[in-house]
Design a protein around this motif. Structure first.
Motif, PDB file in Angstrom:
ATOM      1  N   THR A  13       5.354  -0.193   0.171  1.00 10.15           N
ATOM      2  CA  THR A  13       5.343   0.887  -0.804  1.00 10.15           C
ATOM      3  C   THR A  13       6.695   0.964  -1.485  1.00 10.15           C
ATOM      4  O   THR A  13       7.739   0.890  -0.829  1.00 10.15           O
ATOM      5  N   SER A  14       6.694   1.102  -2.796  1.00  7.72           N
ATOM      6  CA  SER A  14       7.933   1.091  -3.563  1.00  7.72           C
ATOM      7  C   SER A  14       8.855   2.229  -3.157  1.00  7.72           C
ATOM      8  O   SER A  14       8.402   3.311  -2.769  1.00  7.72           O
ATOM      9  N   GLU A  15      10.143   1.989  -3.288  1.00  7.16           N
ATOM     10  CA  GLU A  15      11.164   2.963  -2.904  1.00  7.16           C
ATOM     11  C   GLU A  15      11.724   3.710  -4.105  1.00  7.16           C
ATOM     12  O   GLU A  15      12.738   4.383  -4.015  1.00  7.16           O
ATOM     13  N   ASP A  16      11.036   3.609  -5.240  1.00  8.33           N
ATOM     14  CA  ASP A  16      11.584   4.100  -6.506  1.00  8.33           C
ATOM     15  C   ASP A  16      11.177   5.532  -6.852  1.00  8.33           C
ATOM     16  O   ASP A  16      11.533   6.038  -7.904  1.00  8.33           O
ATOM     17  N   GLY A  17      10.423   6.191  -5.972  1.00 12.78           N
ATOM     18  CA  GLY A  17       9.945   7.524  -6.277  1.00 12.78           C
ATOM     19  C   GLY A  17       8.518   7.546  -6.780  1.00 12.78           C
ATOM     20  O   GLY A  17       7.853   8.588  -6.757  1.00 12.78           O
ATOM     21  N   ASN A  18       8.012   6.376  -7.232  1.00 11.61           N
ATOM     22  CA  ASN A  18       6.615   6.287  -7.639  1.00 11.61           C
ATOM     23  C   ASN A  18       5.673   6.098  -6.451  1.00 11.61           C
ATOM     24  O   ASN A  18       4.477   6.371  -6.545  1.00 11.61           O
ATOM     25  N   ASN A  19       6.216   5.568  -5.348  1.00 10.81           N
ATOM     26  CA  ASN A  19       5.439   5.379  -4.111  1.00 10.81           C
ATOM     27  C   ASN A  19       4.152   4.591  -4.376  1.00 10.81           C
ATOM     28  O   ASN A  19       3.053   5.015  -4.007  1.00 10.81           O
ATOM     29  N   ILE A  20       4.316   3.434  -4.971  1.00 13.98           N
ATOM     30  CA  ILE A  20       3.188   2.576  -5.328  1.00 13.98           C
ATOM     31  C   ILE A  20       3.192   1.338  -4.451  1.00 13.98           C
ATOM     32  O   ILE A  20       4.240   0.735  -4.197  1.00 13.98           O
TER      33      ILE A  20
END
Length: 395
Positions: free
Chosen positions: A135-142
């Motif tokens: 899961t992405s760590e960028d705040g989008n949680n994708i």
């Protein structure tokens, strides 16, 4: 006779008028304008113009968004979280040219003011623990990761991203100018500039995409960074200039997986300006840093300016290559999975690879670390695409 003179005069008049009209310059197109918000759910082309981008603008799966050459897209951090996000299945087509790049900038001109360009795909990844998705760590949680090695997220040509590096929502870390999550080899990344961001210039999380003709200038963290088994092998002409504040030229890791594969990059220039200091005053002062089983082949390299850094009574070793941990040394260095070839070194304290601490010793096998006096590094053409406020980024 009068009739003949009249006919000749009329012909001359028509000839002169024809010449005059054909010599008139073509008027410059009037720039379009407008606000870009999301989500974008249908194909859209933004003609040449000056736009504002507001919010976390997501390009949905199945949707293609195109920007014409010469456009400027301005963000204002006062509006909150802002980023341009390409979801898996969506496409971003940016048709910049050398003299008419497409520029994404921010009103305050302060590093860390927005989230940059973020692209997701379903190309292979190998994440911590050996899994194939995360899961992405960028705040989008994708979620990212998959089996589509030729994923196509579009084509980015002659694009400059300025003053990125903001956290989004509850993201674990700052975003980069360009962030690629499992982006595939069907995607084109060419002539890109990451300018004065608060995190990395470019970061890859897995994927198979390659990048050509890239400049990372004045970014606070690393110029180039990757993890999760990124395996692009057609990369060339990477240029980093670290000024003011900045960490590694390249931070290379594989999320603690001893992979049989690794990336390849040719024609590299890594320059650190005199007086540049690491972001938090620590030991991140090397041109190449390998950790957590990072590997790969890098050739035709210029390294300049990676000297020791002293803070208080502590001196950190600046080096061409630093190996952070014993596992990376054992599995990657000793087996020849790391190759640093044809490197020309100047103004750098440690000119042979070193260990980041004294618990192990680094010794590259014969032929896997070679120096040269004739290496040329990145070969890039100057122009508007690589010029900010009248100053060329290529030093």
């Amino acid at each position: 006779m009068k009739t003949k003179f009249f006919a000749l005069a009329l012909a001359a008049s028509l000839f002169l008028n024809s010449c005059s009209s054909s010599d008139d310059p073509t008027p410059a197109p009037t720039p379009a304008s407008g606000e870009i918000t999301g989500p974008i759910t249908a194909n859209k082309t933004y003609a040449y113009g000056n736009y504002t981008l507001k919010g976390i603008v997501k390009i949905n799966s199945g949707v293609t968004v195109t920007f014409d050459a010469g456009s400027t897209i301005t963000i204002d951090k006062a509006t909150g979280d802002n980023a341009l996000v390409v979801l898996n299945g969506g496409k971003l087509i940016i048709n910049g040219t050398a003299d008419k790049p497409v520029v994404f900038t921010e009103k305050s001109k302060l590093p860390g003011s927005w989230g940059g360009i973020i692209m997701y795909g379903d190309a292979p990844a190998k994440v911590a623990g050996g899994g194939t998705s995360s899961t992405s760590e960028d705040g989008n949680n994708i979620s990212y990761g998959g089996t589509n090695a030729t994923h196509n997220g579009g084509s980015l040509n002659y694009v400059r991203v300025e003053y990125a590096g903001a956290k989004l929502a509850d993201g674990q870390k700052e975003n980069n100018a360009f962030t690629f999550y499992s982006v595939g080899s069907g995607t084109t990344l060419d002539h890109l500039v990451a300018y004065k961001g608060a995190d990395d210039g470019f970061e890859f999380f897995g994927g198979t995409v390659s990048m050509t003709n890239a400049i990372s200038y004045g970014n606070y963290d690393d110029a180039f960074d990757w993890q999760d088994g990124w395996q692009g092998t057609a990369n060339t002409n990477w240029y980093a200039y670290q000024t003011g504040k900045g960490n590694y030229g390249m931070e290379i890791e594989a999320s603690a997986n001893d992979n049989a594969f690794g990336p390849k990059v040719t024609n590299i220039t890594l320059k650190r300006e005199a007086g540049n200091v690491p972001e938090v005053g620590d030991n991140q002062v090397d041109a190449f840093q390998f950790k957590r089983e990072g590997n790969g082949e890098y050739s035709n390299i210029i390294v300049d300016g990676y000297g020791n850094f002293t803070t208080g009574t502590t001196t950190y070793k600046g080096s061409v290559v630093s190996i952070l941990d014993a596992a990376t040394n054992t599995h990657q260095v000793n087996t020849g999975k790391i190759k640093i070839l044809n490197v020309k070194i100047s103004n750098t304290t440690n000119v042979i690879p070193v260990a980041a601490n004294d618990t192990f010793t680094v010794s590259f096998p014969t032929g896997t670390f070679t120096t040269s006096t004739t290496a040329t590094g990145a070969s890039l053409t100057t122009g508007a695409w690589a010029t900010v406020d009248g100053a060329s980024l290529i030093k």
